[in-house]
Design a protein around this motif. Structure first.
Motif, PDB file in Angstrom:
ATOM      1  N   GLY A  28       0.849  -1.188   0.000  1.00  0.00           N
ATOM      2  CA  GLY A  28       0.000   0.000   0.000  1.00  0.00           C
ATOM      3  C   GLY A  28       0.882   1.235   0.000  1.00  0.00           C
ATOM      4  N   GLY A  43       2.434   2.888   2.562  1.00  0.00           N
ATOM      5  CA  GLY A  43       3.659   2.709   3.339  1.00  0.00           C
ATOM      6  C   GLY A  43       4.609   1.742   2.645  1.00  0.00           C
ATOM      7  N   GLU A  84       2.285  -9.189  -1.085  1.00  0.00           N
ATOM      8  CA  GLU A  84       1.027  -8.432  -1.035  1.00  0.00           C
ATOM      9  C   GLU A  84      -0.144  -9.406  -1.150  1.00  0.00           C
ATOM     10  N   LYS A  85      -1.153  -9.227  -0.311  1.00  0.00           N
ATOM     11  CA  LYS A  85      -2.252 -10.208  -0.321  1.00  0.00           C
ATOM     12  C   LYS A  85      -3.180 -10.031  -1.528  1.00  0.00           C
ATOM     13  N   SER A 137      -4.457  -2.205  -4.640  1.00  0.00           N
ATOM     14  CA  SER A 137      -4.657  -2.797  -3.314  1.00  0.00           C
ATOM     15  C   SER A 137      -4.734  -1.714  -2.245  1.00  0.00           C
ATOM     16  N   ALA A 167      -6.115   0.742   1.035  1.00  0.00           N
ATOM     17  CA  ALA A 167      -7.127   1.761   1.279  1.00  0.00           C
ATOM     18  C   ALA A 167      -7.366   2.628   0.041  1.00  0.00           C
ATOM     19  N   ALA A 227      -8.050  13.799  -2.749  1.00  0.00           N
ATOM     20  CA  ALA A 227      -7.167  14.811  -2.144  1.00  0.00           C
ATOM     21  C   ALA A 227      -5.953  14.133  -1.536  1.00  0.00           C
ATOM     22  N   ASN A 263      -3.977  14.675   1.742  1.00  0.00           N
ATOM     23  CA  ASN A 263      -4.313  15.427   2.958  1.00  0.00           C
ATOM     24  C   ASN A 263      -3.118  15.847   3.796  1.00  0.00           C
ATOM     25  N   VAL A 312       0.137 -12.776   3.984  1.00  0.00           N
ATOM     26  CA  VAL A 312       1.145 -13.030   5.024  1.00  0.00           C
ATOM     27  C   VAL A 312       0.407 -13.212   6.342  1.00  0.00           C
ATOM     28  N   ALA A 327       1.015  -3.166   6.328  1.00  0.00           N
ATOM     29  CA  ALA A 327      -0.146  -4.004   6.004  1.00  0.00           C
ATOM     30  C   ALA A 327      -1.491  -3.351   6.327  1.00  0.00           C
ATOM     31  N   SER A 343      -3.982  -6.383   9.601  1.00  0.00           N
ATOM     32  CA  SER A 343      -2.739  -7.166   9.586  1.00  0.00           C
ATOM     33  C   SER A 343      -1.558  -6.373  10.143  1.00  0.00           C
ATOM     34  N   ARG A 352     -19.346  11.283   8.417  1.00  0.00           N
ATOM     35  CA  ARG A 352     -19.415  10.969   6.988  1.00  0.00           C
ATOM     36  C   ARG A 352     -20.827  11.196   6.457  1.00  0.00           C
ATOM     37  N   SER A 360      -2.921   6.408  10.630  1.00  0.00           N
ATOM     38  CA  SER A 360      -2.558   7.417   9.632  1.00  0.00           C
ATOM     39  C   SER A 360      -3.582   8.528   9.430  1.00  0.00           C
ATOM     40  N   HIS A 361      -4.750   8.452  10.043  1.00  0.00           N
ATOM     41  CA  HIS A 361      -5.761   9.514   9.854  1.00  0.00           C
ATOM     42  C   HIS A 361      -5.732  10.396  11.101  1.00  0.00           C
ATOM     43  N   ASP A 417      -0.223   2.959   8.607  1.00  0.00           N
ATOM     44  CA  ASP A 417      -1.080   2.576   9.732  1.00  0.00           C
ATOM     45  C   ASP A 417      -0.341   1.745  10.781  1.00  0.00           C
ATOM     46  N   SER A 464      -2.251   9.554   2.923  1.00  0.00           N
ATOM     47  CA  SER A 464      -1.566   8.767   1.886  1.00  0.00           C
ATOM     48  C   SER A 464      -0.123   9.227   1.705  1.00  0.00           C
TER      49      SER A 464
HETATM   50  O1  SFD Z   1     -10.762  11.964   2.583  1.00  0.00           O
HETATM   51  C1  SFD Z   1      -1.364  -7.351   3.157  1.00  0.00           C
HETATM   52  N1  SFD Z   1      -7.135   8.201   3.115  1.00  0.00           N
HETATM   53  C2  SFD Z   1      -6.821   9.470   2.634  1.00  0.00           C
HETATM   54  N2  SFD Z   1      -5.563   9.932   2.452  1.00  0.00           N
HETATM   55  C3  SFD Z   1      -5.295  11.089   1.754  1.00  0.00           C
HETATM   56  O2  SFD Z   1      -4.137  11.485   1.589  1.00  0.00           O
HETATM   57  N3  SFD Z   1      -6.347  11.814   1.225  1.00  0.00           N
HETATM   58  C4  SFD Z   1      -7.654  11.440   1.390  1.00  0.00           C
HETATM   59  O3  SFD Z   1      -8.551  12.064   0.838  1.00  0.00           O
HETATM   60  C5  SFD Z   1      -7.922  10.325   2.260  1.00  0.00           C
HETATM   61  N4  SFD Z   1      -9.247   9.901   2.559  1.00  0.00           N
HETATM   62  C6  SFD Z   1      -9.469   8.520   2.459  1.00  0.00           C
HETATM   63  C7  SFD Z   1      -8.427   7.647   2.819  1.00  0.00           C
HETATM   64  C8  SFD Z   1      -8.688   6.265   2.809  1.00  0.00           C
HETATM   65  C9  SFD Z   1      -9.958   5.795   2.403  1.00  0.00           C
HETATM   66  C10 SFD Z   1     -10.229   4.316   2.408  1.00  0.00           C
HETATM   67  C11 SFD Z   1     -10.963   6.699   1.994  1.00  0.00           C
HETATM   68  C12 SFD Z   1     -10.710   8.057   2.013  1.00  0.00           C
HETATM   69  C13 SFD Z   1     -12.296   6.205   1.534  1.00  0.00           C
HETATM   70  C14 SFD Z   1      -6.163   7.509   3.968  1.00  0.00           C
HETATM   71  C15 SFD Z   1      -5.036   6.749   3.247  1.00  0.00           C
HETATM   72  O4  SFD Z   1      -5.576   5.937   2.273  1.00  0.00           O
HETATM   73  C16 SFD Z   1      -4.230   5.943   4.255  1.00  0.00           C
HETATM   74  O5  SFD Z   1      -3.742   6.825   5.224  1.00  0.00           O
HETATM   75  C17 SFD Z   1      -3.055   5.160   3.656  1.00  0.00           C
HETATM   76  O6  SFD Z   1      -3.469   4.392   2.566  1.00  0.00           O
HETATM   77  C18 SFD Z   1      -2.398   4.258   4.701  1.00  0.00           C
HETATM   78  O7  SFD Z   1      -1.323   3.578   4.127  1.00  0.00           O
HETATM   79  P1  SFD Z   1      -0.868   2.079   4.587  1.00  0.00           P
HETATM   80  O8  SFD Z   1       0.278   1.683   3.760  1.00  0.00           O
HETATM   81  O9  SFD Z   1      -0.763   2.039   6.054  1.00  0.00           O
HETATM   82  O10 SFD Z   1      -2.171   1.177   4.241  1.00  0.00           O
HETATM   83  P2  SFD Z   1      -2.735   0.729   2.796  1.00  0.00           P
HETATM   84  O11 SFD Z   1      -2.496   1.796   1.785  1.00  0.00           O
HETATM   85  O12 SFD Z   1      -4.144   0.304   3.008  1.00  0.00           O
HETATM   86  O13 SFD Z   1      -1.844  -0.545   2.391  1.00  0.00           O
HETATM   87  C19 SFD Z   1      -1.901  -1.774   3.064  1.00  0.00           C
HETATM   88  C20 SFD Z   1      -1.443  -2.860   2.087  1.00  0.00           C
HETATM   89  O14 SFD Z   1      -1.172  -4.070   2.774  1.00  0.00           O
HETATM   90  C21 SFD Z   1      -1.818  -5.157   2.095  1.00  0.00           C
HETATM   91  N5  SFD Z   1      -2.035  -6.178   3.111  1.00  0.00           N
HETATM   92  N6  SFD Z   1      -0.451  -7.878   2.335  1.00  0.00           N
HETATM   93  C22 SFD Z   1       0.038  -9.097   2.661  1.00  0.00           C
HETATM   94  N7  SFD Z   1      -0.359  -9.817   3.758  1.00  0.00           N
HETATM   95  C23 SFD Z   1      -1.292  -9.311   4.598  1.00  0.00           C
HETATM   96  N8  SFD Z   1      -1.690  -9.978   5.679  1.00  0.00           N
HETATM   97  C24 SFD Z   1      -1.829  -8.015   4.302  1.00  0.00           C
HETATM   98  N9  SFD Z   1      -2.767  -7.231   4.909  1.00  0.00           N
HETATM   99  C25 SFD Z   1      -2.867  -6.101   4.166  1.00  0.00           C
HETATM  100  C26 SFD Z   1      -3.067  -4.510   1.525  1.00  0.00           C
HETATM  101  O15 SFD Z   1      -3.650  -5.278   0.509  1.00  0.00           O
HETATM  102  C27 SFD Z   1      -2.529  -3.179   1.058  1.00  0.00           C
HETATM  103  O16 SFD Z   1      -1.938  -3.243  -0.212  1.00  0.00           O
HETATM  104  S1  SFD Z   1     -10.262  10.914   3.433  1.00  0.00           S
HETATM  105  O17 SFD Z   1     -11.376  10.157   3.950  1.00  0.00           O
HETATM  106  O18 SFD Z   1      -9.474  11.471   4.482  1.00  0.00           O
END
Ligand code: SFD
Ligand code: AMP
Length: 614
Positions: free
Chosen positions: A22, A24, A45-46, A52, A54, A61, A63, A161, A199, A227, A250, A374-375, A412, A422
């Motif tokens: 993702g 990170g 990556e799962k 993949s 969030a 945006a 943020n 994983v 994760a 995870s 929301r 992360s939020h 996260d 993000s």
């Molecule tokens: O408006 C395994 N986020 C927002 N960030 C912004 O910068 N602007 C926005 O506008 C944002 N908004 C928002 C946001 C998220 C969502 C869902 C909505 C709206 C509807 C937040 C960001 O998305 C968030 O802070 C980051 O993505 C966090 O990054 P990270 O890396 O901690 O998480 P990830 O991107 O979800 O990635 C996780 C990855 O791990 C994989 N995974 N792989 C292998 N084995 C396992 N067991 C695993 N478990 C998970 C996942 O598949 C993924 O690829 S707003 O609302 O604020």
């Protein structure tokens, strides 16, 4: 009958293993390659990193962006903002570290093809609010994933994983990870000198508001399955602020975000009688949380509190008056794109409920809680800080390394630093990637050794749900009612219900107390016993089973931290009815837990909050 194993065992060697591609994880992969040209870097990556995590659906945006070269903000300003929003409790060193590097990340995103909207008058990025910039972000994730894909030696997509591995001689040192292919059932053993976990956070820990035909709909992605915490907790890594779970205001039923409406379009939210209610709650909030009520802007949780109190008083629905601000074609486009870029479902709600946002206001509501780092919240691992500005007790060698040697995190995963979003999560991945390279190079010849007995034990555990199903299906009573096993969905719903009712979910207006938490923990204990009997009919369900394991352990951490912190620090996120006020004298601290996987015991404690920015 022998253990049912659908595939082969595959060994993968890496200097650095990134778990989760993702924001990170992609940042970690990119930066690790820059500093570690000669290292073997592998990503597991799962799902598929193209879409993949969030940001799978896109975002409208970014943020977290300072705009330093335009003189818009300084990192210190951002620290004050994050600290104010979290009512005093953030790791200021970590927040500062992200703030000073995040602009460079966003500039790279633009270079890689992400369209960032420009203000035609100034030529700068179009601001949504002080920290946010607007993007055309439907393809945000594929653009970022491409950079990661080109950086690593191999991406192993569709590998769930399940566990991290520790060194044979030193259980406080990381040695790799195991998981399975969701496609062919192979058992993957990753041998790595350093592991960076990215994760992602957790939805579906609490019962979501969406039911029936909307089941599964949540704000944070339904596949964000905890995870980041479920992998770390069993290693004994210290976790902090797990009680600091987030509740979001929301748009009702579609979970559409509010930031662009409040900050850019200057839309107002009122109660059902057209009253702007937020300011009316200020005195009551001062009585609850003291000086923190006066932070500017009003902290996210306190805005929730005002909304909740209005609803409890019967003055709901709460309305966002979109119709008052959509007075031009440009603004109307911004409004629609805000949803179409990241929460398409909200546009569908408008269509299905005959809402024209130019004519009709839309209902707002608070969501179920999510666990994130992360939020506007900062649950996650306790991590070493930057060498140049972290206080001595906040650093032990390598930036973003957890308390387990060689185990790093980003996004996260890492606790104490809110408002990364993000761009900040990617930036934190870069910081962790650079530090992990240094860690691996410093190891020289002393690579960790696999504990073969641990691998064998985990192999049996990983596939057990398939076996449980194969045996148990013979005794099915009707449909999915089976005396010998629990399906992942049944377990999930049991978890969501108990977390909702005992650990402060939406149905009890986020209220909990010591007796409720203790009862909730008893029920979690019983669920954990039954988790030995989860059955999976295929590899997809096996993934669900392991996602559920990660969620259950994370939920337990949330309940234990909530019980430990005897105050209500963040009204609007949750309330300890037996300790209804903020208590700075006793609780201006981080809560910390350490889990002992052998005994199942949790050790709770406090860690100091140091203020390094005035
Ligand atoms: O408006 C395994 N986020 C927002 N960030 C912004 O910068 N602007 C926005 O506008 C944002 N908004 C928002 C946001 C998220 C969502 C869902 C909505 C709206 C509807 C937040 C960001 O998305 C968030 O802070 C980051 O993505 C966090 O990054 P990270 O890396 O901690 O998480 P990830 O991107 O979800 O990635 C996780 C990855 O791990 C994989 N995974 N792989 C292998 N084995 C396992 N067991 C695993 N478990 C998970 C996942 O598949 C993924 O690829 S707003 O609302 O604020
Ligand atoms: P959201 O769409 O709610 O996730 O918000 C996007 C960004 O705007 C986040 O950085 C929020 O903290 C911020 N934000 C949302 N609403 C407000 C508000 N009313 N006042 C100040 N900041 C807000």
């Amino acid at each position: 009958m022998g253990l049912f194993r659908p595939g082969k065992t595959r060994y993968v060697d890496a200097d650095i293993l990134v778990v989760g591609g993702g924001f990170g994880g992609c940042g970690a992969a990119y930066e690790a390659r820059y500093w570690g040209r000669d290292l073997r870097i592998v990503l597991a990556e799962k799902a598929n990193i193209e879409r993949s995590g969030a940001v799978a659906q896109g975002l409208s945006a970014i943020n977290c962006y300072m705009g330093m070269h335009w003189g818009e903000n300084r990192p210190e300003d951002f620290v004050r903002y994050a600290r104010g929003d979290l009512l005093g409790l953030v790791r200021e060193d970590l927040v500062y570290d992200i703030a000073r590097h995040v602009d460079a990340t966003v500039h790279k995103f633009e270079e890689w093809g992400l369209p960032i909207i420009q203000d035609p008058k100034t030529g700068r990025y179009q601001r949504e609010g002080r920290w946010q910039v607007l993007i055309h972000g439907e393809s945000y994730k594929p653009i970022i994933a491409e950079a990661a894909r080109k950086s690593v030696d191999a991406v192993h997509n569709r590998i769930m994983v399940t566990h991290l591995l520790t060194d044979r001689a030193r259980p406080d040192r990381i040695a790799g990870a195991v998981g399975f292919s969701v496609r062919d059932g192979s058992f993957y053993v990753f041998r790595a000198k350093a592991v960076i976990v990215g994760a992602g956070g957790a939805s579906h820990i609490y019962r979501p508001r969406a039911i029936g035909e909307g089941t599964g709909r949540t704000w944070y992605a339904p596949w964000s399955s905890a995870s980041a915490y479920g992998l770390l907790i069993p290693t004994g890594a210290k976790m902090i602020q797990m009680e600091n779970r987030i509740v979001l205001a929301r748009f009702k039923d579609g979970y559409g975000p509010v930031g662009a409406w409040f900050l850019l379009l200057k839309s107002q939210a009122t109660n059902a009688y057209g009253e702007n209610y937020e300011a009316a709650w200020l005195d009551e909030l001062r009585a609850r949380v003291g000086k923190y009520a006066d932070a500017q802007p009003m902290p996210t949780c306190l805005r929730n509190h005002a909304m909740l109190e209005e609803m409890k008083a019967g003055r709901g629905p709460i309305y966002m008056h979109t119709q008052e601000v959509l007075d031009s074609k440009e603004k109307e486009e911004i409004g629609w794109e805000d949803f179409l870029d990241m929460t398409v479902g909200q546009a569908v709600v408008w269509a299905s409920q005959n809402i024209d946002p130019k004519e009709t206001p839309s209902e707002l509501i608070t969501s179920e809680p999510y666990v994130m780092g992360s939020h506007a919240t900062c649950s996650g691992a306790w991590a070493s800080g930057p060498e140049d500005c972290a206080p001595a007790d906040y650093q032990w060698g390598y930036n973003r390394m957890t308390t387990v040697a060689g185990l790093f995190g980003a996004g996260d995963t890492i606790g104490g630093s809110a408002h990364k979003f993000s761009s900040g999560s990617f930036t934190e991945g870069r910081i962790a990637g650079k530090a992990a390279v240094k860690y691996v190079k410093d190891l020289k010849g002393e690579a960790p050794q696999l504990d073969e007995a641990q691998v064998k034990r985990l192999e049996a555990a990983v596939f057990r749900p398939l076996e449980t199903y194969r045996l148990g299906r013979n005794a099915i009573v009707a449909g999915t009612v089976a005396p010998d096993y629990l399906t992942p969905l049944q377990g999930l719903q049991r978890l969501e219900k108990l977390m909702d009712e005992y650990v402060g979910g939406y149905s009890v207006f986020y209220v909990t107390s010591e007796p409720l938490l203790k009862r909730g923990l008893e029920l979690i204990g019983m669920l954990k016993e039954d988790m030995e009997r989860v059955g999976a009919e295929d590899l997809h369900q096996l993934q669900r089973a392991w996602e559920l394991q990660h969620r259950v352990l994370t939920a337990e951490a949330v309940a234990r931290h909530t019980l430990y912190r005897q105050e209500t620090r963040w009204p609007g996120y949750y309330y300890r009815a037996d300790h209804p006020r903020l208590d700075d004298a006793a609780w201006h601290v981080f809560t910390v837990s350490e889990y002992d996987a052998r005994t199942g015991d949790w050790r709770m404690g406090k860690l100091p909050v140091h203020h390094i920015v005035e």
